[in-house]
Design a protein around this motif. Structure first.
Motif, PDB file in Angstrom:
ATOM      1  N   LEU A   1       0.009 -35.653 -45.769  1.00 54.91           N
ATOM      2  CA  LEU A   1       0.147 -34.397 -46.102  1.00 54.91           C
ATOM      3  C   LEU A   1       0.090 -33.422 -44.829  1.00 54.91           C
ATOM      4  O   LEU A   1      -1.298 -33.569 -44.457  1.00 54.91           O
ATOM      5  CB  LEU A   1      -0.868 -33.969 -47.273  1.00 54.91           C
TER       6      LEU A   1
ATOM      7  N   VAL B   1       8.319 -30.574 -50.199  1.00 56.26           N
ATOM      8  CA  VAL B   1       7.791 -29.480 -49.480  1.00 56.26           C
ATOM      9  C   VAL B   1       7.326 -28.341 -50.219  1.00 56.26           C
ATOM     10  O   VAL B   1       8.108 -28.175 -51.458  1.00 56.26           O
ATOM     11  CB  VAL B   1       8.895 -29.124 -48.453  1.00 56.26           C
TER      12      VAL B   1
ATOM     13  N   ALA C   1       3.021 -26.869 -46.988  1.00 55.83           N
ATOM     14  CA  ALA C   1       2.397 -28.324 -46.852  1.00 55.83           C
ATOM     15  C   ALA C   1       3.740 -29.239 -47.278  1.00 55.83           C
ATOM     16  O   ALA C   1       4.545 -28.993 -47.983  1.00 55.83           O
ATOM     17  CB  ALA C   1       1.413 -28.556 -48.060  1.00 55.83           C
ATOM     18  N   ILE C   2       3.656 -30.122 -46.340  1.00 60.52           N
ATOM     19  CA  ILE C   2       4.885 -31.331 -46.600  1.00 60.52           C
ATOM     20  C   ILE C   2       4.212 -32.549 -46.733  1.00 60.52           C
ATOM     21  O   ILE C   2       3.066 -32.876 -45.905  1.00 60.52           O
ATOM     22  CB  ILE C   2       5.874 -31.142 -45.478  1.00 60.52           C
ATOM     23  N   ALA C   3       4.895 -33.553 -47.455  1.00 58.35           N
ATOM     24  CA  ALA C   3       4.296 -34.875 -47.481  1.00 58.35           C
ATOM     25  C   ALA C   3       5.208 -35.807 -47.024  1.00 58.35           C
ATOM     26  O   ALA C   3       6.653 -36.032 -47.292  1.00 58.35           O
ATOM     27  CB  ALA C   3       3.758 -35.306 -48.776  1.00 58.35           C
TER      28      ALA C   3
END
Lengths: 194, 194
Positions: free
Chosen positions: A138, A36, A47-49
């Motif tokens: 993402l 994160v 942005a989170i993956a």
């Protein structure tokens, strides 16, 4: 000092720990996530993956919303728990007391000191960049509203000493935040090359 | 516990601290950056966000490469220094002893315990998502090679207790990593809802 090559990897030391909230088929679901990152300040954007097979990804794509919740030290066991168990296998809707905000579909955790509800702006499938069969997605999301209890606030923002967040290291350990090291955008003024 | 709205913001607690290395007009340049995140594991990929006017952005776009270096506690003052001063105003090429790897154009810091050189895969201008005039650029880069001194390695990866990284909080403070809290992907197995 002699530098040696090590296997290419994601050696970020340490990583923050968050709990991502989504609604999946109308029920709240939560996942622990260290991947994160802040990507914009004005407006605030994260942005989170998350791996494409995760239940969380289903929820984000269903509602185009998600929440980011910052757990405190005392929540480390339950944080690990929701990171271990998939919402596909177990209904996690009763794990936390939940509240909803302006976006209506991003469940947030009452007991987490800080909560942010995000509107999805863009999704990037990493497999399209890497030509692999599966991969992480993402999700870039704007913070529409943020929440905290008054008891965590100092100078209008949550105070790290009260929030007591913790961090993750890639050897699979959690650590407390430790001693104060110095003032950012300040202590560097004294730097003189030795 | 009563939740109150606070101003929407990027309340990530805490953030990691990295030093981003680029070549700008053939000279090494470094910037402190907390907005750094893992976005893929196989292959290893990072996303970093940097304001478009930064010298670092010029270097990334010039060479399509950058490095991520993890500083240790003892480097906090020099880390803050390269975060305070722009490469546009001051030549930072002499601040660190530098080495280059396979990509040839991503300078890395010899004294930093961990170094990763990255090849740019994708750039996203945040202003295109937000309709603002200026903004951050999100650079997605694959780790091509990684480096560490043997003295930092345990079980083939850099050991956090030896690396001694530090973290940043948005009230502009740096903190050490503190006490061990528990084992990830493990301690949650004992969780029972109270």
């Amino acid at each position: 000092m002699s530098k040696n090559k090590i296997r290419p990897g994601v050696y970020l030391y340490p990583m923050p720990v968050s709990l991502i909230g989504t609604n999946v088929n109308g029920k709240p679901n939560f996942m622990a996530l260290a991947w994160v990152n802040v990507v914009e300040f004005k407006p605030p954007i994260f942005a989170i993956a998350s791996y494409e097979t995760h239940h969380t990804n289903v929820g984000i794509k269903e509602n185009r919303t998600f929440s980011i919740n910052i757990p405190s030290e005392g929540m480390v066991e339950v944080t690990d728990y929701v990171g271990l168990v998939s919402g596909k296998d177990l209904d996690k809707s009763e794990v936390f007391e939940v509240f909803y905000g302006d976006l209506k579909t991003a469940p947030m955790i009452t007991s987490a000191p800080v909560n942010m509800e995000c509107k999805l702006l863009k999704r990037i499938a990493m497999k399209e960049l890497t030509n692999t069969e599966k991969g992480h997605e993402l999700f870039i999301g704007e913070v529409i509203s943020a929440y905290a209890d008054d008891s965590y606030i100092k100078n209008k923002i949550p105070d790290i000493s009260k929030v007591k967040p913790f961090v993750y290291s890639i050897d699979n350990n959690y650590w407390k935040v430790g001693e104060h090291l110095g003032k950012a955008f300040s202590m560097g003024k004294n730097y003189k090359k030795g």
